[in-house]
Scaffold this active site. Structure first.
Site, short mmCIF file in Angstrom:
data_model
loop_
_atom_site.label_atom_id
_atom_site.label_comp_id
_atom_site.label_asym_id
_atom_site.label_seq_id
_atom_site.Cartn_x
_atom_site.Cartn_y
_atom_site.Cartn_z
CG ASP A 159 -1.00 -21.26 1.31
OD1 ASP A 159 -0.88 -22.08 2.17
OD2 ASP A 159 -0.14 -20.60 0.49
CG ASP A 220 6.15 -23.15 0.18
OD1 ASP A 220 5.54 -23.88 0.59
OD2 ASP A 220 6.32 -21.83 -0.02
#
Ligand code: GLA
Length: 409
Positions: A159, A220
């Site tokens: 990430d 997301d």
């Protein structure tokens, strides 16, 4: 003499097509399960043992994947997302799993997953902290890569939260790629580099595809129709940049499949599955395989859709036509075949019809002299032999998708 040989080799290297990360992995899009969208950062195992992020969750998912046809359908990776580590590194600076929720440790979990013939994915972050505030890998890339390799990890999702200077994102992602490579273990490298770089500037995708096996470009996914359509719209709007980057070894990642959860109607679930196949996307489900309904299971295990997604040509599909409420997407497949998805974006009314012929779909010309058309969604149906001059009428439910393949004869 020697110098000229080197020059010739150099020229050959320069003229060879620029390709993806050459680690021999992800030659077709990764398939598996990832905990994030469905289970998030639920660490309250006292109150909610069944749904908290702990070793049993991944073991149970692995069991179901083997026992209920998921593995046979091609879903191979069981992936841990954020919130697995302890807040402290150990005395040697290594990440360690939360001792309460992963008492056996990740190595044991990896052994268990491998004993089932599956692979284990883990999560870390290029910056100082993960998005949920757990220890990040900045300053520890080599140690962390080595730790993951020693544990027997097969995929790393890396990430991009908490990078002190966003200009170093690329360097961070490349250094981790190198560190993983140096371990000698085959580890699929899943990046979020472009997503975080887009927040500041348009990324250069050449280094990204040489560094990562797949990369998130956009925000997301949520368990929600507008989330799915926003991903599709963003992808269509950037397809000139994105589509040429995809190919064996490197894929654009539009995020998890949320099929089998709470927010999408069955038509919308069919749309997500069809479009993720057209986009040559990694198929990482985030749902509860222990309680999924038969309809969603059948959709996720649909062999024809999976074979479009996994097609060996490895070309990503694209939006080719917008007319009335319809979007027509196509994906070139191996053997000169074509997959076509017709989505009805209208959210009012009933099923609508659209005529597909060589005018509405220029690629229909592959039906010269003849082709075989097979409808895959909303249900399997042989649509017979067609020719360049024939036309077919497809009926598409609101927010649904009709998916078919065209095979030249
Ligand atoms: C970011 C990522 C998500 C998930 C969370 C975890 O938002 O984009 O996919 O990994 O972090 O904190």
């Amino acid at each position: 003499m020697r110098a000229s040989i080197i020059v010739v080799i150099g020229l050959l290297l320069l003229s060879s097509p620029v390709s993806s990360l050459n680690n021999g992995l992800a030659l077709t899009p990764t398939m598996g399960w990832l905990h994030w969208e469905r289970f998030m950062c639920n660490t309250d195992c006292d109150a909610d043992p069944e749904n908290c992020v702990r070793e049993e969750l991944f073991m149970e998912m692995a069991d179901v994947m083997v026992n209920e046809g998921w593995k046979d359908a091609g879903y191979e990776f069981v992936c841990i997302d954020d919130c697995w580590p302890s807040m402290q590194r150990d005395a040697e600076g290594r990440l360690q799993a939360d001792p309460k929720r992963f008492p056996s440790g990740i190595k044991k979990l990896a052994d268990y997953i491998h004993s089932k013939g599956l692979k284990l994915g883990i999560y870390a972050d290029v910056g100082t902290k993960t998005c949920e505030g757990y220890p990040g890998s900045l300053g520890y890339y080599d140690i962390d890569a080595k730790t993951f390799a020693e544990w027997g990890v097969d995929l790393l999702k890396f990430d991009g939260c908490f990078m002190p200077d966003w200009r170093q994102l690329g360097e961070g992602y490349m250094n981790m790629s190198r560190a993983l490579n140096q371990t000698g273990r085959s580890i699929v490298y899943s990046c979020e580099w472009p997503l975080y770089e887009w927040q500041h500037q348009q990324p250069d995708y050449e280094p990204i595809r040489k560094t990562c096996n797949h990369w998130r470009n956009y925000g997301d996914v949520y368990d929600q129709w507008t989330s799915v359509t926003s991903i599709l719209d963003w992808t269509a709007n950037h397809q000139k940049i994105l589509v040429p980057m995809a190919g064996p070894g490197g894929w654009n990642d539009p995020d998890m499949l949320v099929i089998g959860n709470f927010g999408l109607s069955h038509d919308q679930q069919q749309t997500q599955m069809a479009m993720w196949a057209i986009m040559a996307a990694p198929l990482l489900m985030s749902n509860d395989l222990r309680k999924i309904c038969p309809q969603s299971k059948e959709l996720l295990q649909n062999k024809e859709i999976i074979s479009i997604n996994q097609d060996s040509l490895g070309k990503q599909g694209y939006l080719t036509l917008q007319v009335a409420s319809f979007e027509v997407w196509e994906r070139p497949l191996s053997g000169n075949r074509l997959a076509v998805a017709v989505m009805n974006r209208q959210e009012i009314g009933g099923p609508r019809r659209i005529t597909i012929n060589d005018v509405s779909l220029p690629s229909w010309k592959i039906c010269n002299p003849k082709c075989n058309v097979t409808q895959i969604l909303p249900k399997y149906q042989d649509m017979g032999i067609q020719s360049r001059v024939s036309e077919i009428v497809v009926l598409v439910n609101p927010t649904g998708t009709t998916l078919f393949t065209v095979n030249p004869l």
